[in-house]
Design an enzyme around this catalytic site. Structure first.
Site: not given
Ligand code: GUN
Length: 293
Positions: A52, A96, A119
């Site tokens: 990211k 995350q 998110d």
């Molecule tokens: N863990 C797995 N996929 C995601 C996501 O799209 N966002 C976040 N914050 N954690 C994740």
């Protein structure tokens, strides 16, 4: 059979966002900015967060990862979230997941400022999605919807079977595909671990979407000829021939299922890159909402 190239589509989106960012910066404004909070050292989470950050920088966004030890307490993490909520230079951030077991994940997500929730996990944004009001859509379902639109896949009146009811993928996706809009208007069925006679159900699917996290779970005998397959699974399996000792596979046995499919996403290079792309789209939206308001 057409392979849905998520990597290529994500690159198209990055190119659109990069141009937009260049325009913003050349007009003298600061670029959009995002932060990722990472707790602990889980290899998959570390990998996603690094990807990211790399992509955000590639498109000209300012990006930062704040890394905390696994021992961080609930109170300390809530304090950090408060700081991000109040920092005018941060447009959006993610925490995350998964978080360590001693952390109450729901309390953390509820504490995120919904205007910075790129998110789309905060209940206000999930509620807005439900009533079709403009908020942030969760990145993976949003990415799948974008692939469906950009590949012009007809969903109207089609039977969609989603395997997996997670809050991150299956549940929101079932709502988006069922709603009245382009890429929606489908008849959606969500299967899960308690579903009986899954094979009968998957054989009836015009569009099959997997998000259950079981390597190569869906085999050719489970799908009908001409099915559209979208695989949101990313699983590591042992691979002695690879230098890393493992390889990534989806929830679908690609080699055999692709022979019956009309469209199929590969793993890697299908849904995964789209998740990051839509996170960046959400960041740009958070930035613009702030600048305009
Ligand atoms: N863990 C797995 N996929 C995601 C996501 O799209 N966002 C976040 N914050 N954690 C994740």
């Amino acid at each position: 059979m057409i392979i849905i190239d998520g990597k290529h589509t994500a690159e198209e989106i990055y190119s659109e966002l990069r141009k937009e960012t260049e325009k913003i910066v050349s007009s003298g404004k600061r670029p959009p900015s995002l932060v990722a909070i990472l707790v602990g050292n889980d290899p998959a989470s570390t990998h996603y967060v690094r990807s990211k950050e790399k992509i955000a920088k590639k498109i000209g966004f300012s990006s930062q990862t704040i890394h905390f030890p696994i021992s961080i307490t609930q109170e300390e993490l809530l304090q950090e979230i408060k700081k991000l909520n109040n920092n005018p230079d941060i447009d959006g951030y993610i925490v995350q997941l998964p978080l360590p077991k001693h952390i109450d994940e729901q309390e953390i997500i509820f504490a995120i400022n919904p205007d910075k929730d790129i998110d789309g996990f905060h209940p206000l944004n999930l509620g807005k999605m439900l009533v079709q009001s403009e908020g942030f859509l969760p990145a993976t379902p949003y990415g799948i919807l974008e692939l469906i639109k950009r590949y012009d896949i007809n969903t109207v009146g089609k039977k969609v079977v989603i395997i997996g009811r997670s809050l991150i993928v299956g549940r929101p996706l079932s709502i988006l595909l069922n709603q009245k809009h382009v890429g929606g208007n489908a008849t959606v069925c969500v299967a899960h671990s308690k579903t009986k006679n899954l094979k009968k159900l998957t054989l009836s699917a015009d569009i099959l979407i997997t998000a259950l996290g079981k390597p190569e779970f869906v085999t050719a005998d489970m799908v009908k000829e001409g099915v559209v397959v979208i695989d949101a699974g990313i699983n590591q399996i042992e691979d002695k021939n690879s230098a890393k000792g493992y390889k990534l596979v989806g929830d679908v046995k690609f080699d055999e299922v692709s022979k019956k499919a009309s469209y199929i996403t590969p793993v890697p290079g299908g849904v995964g890159p789209m998740t990051i792309a839509m996170l960046m789209v959400n960041t740009m939206r958070a930035y613009k909402n702030k600048i305009i308001s």
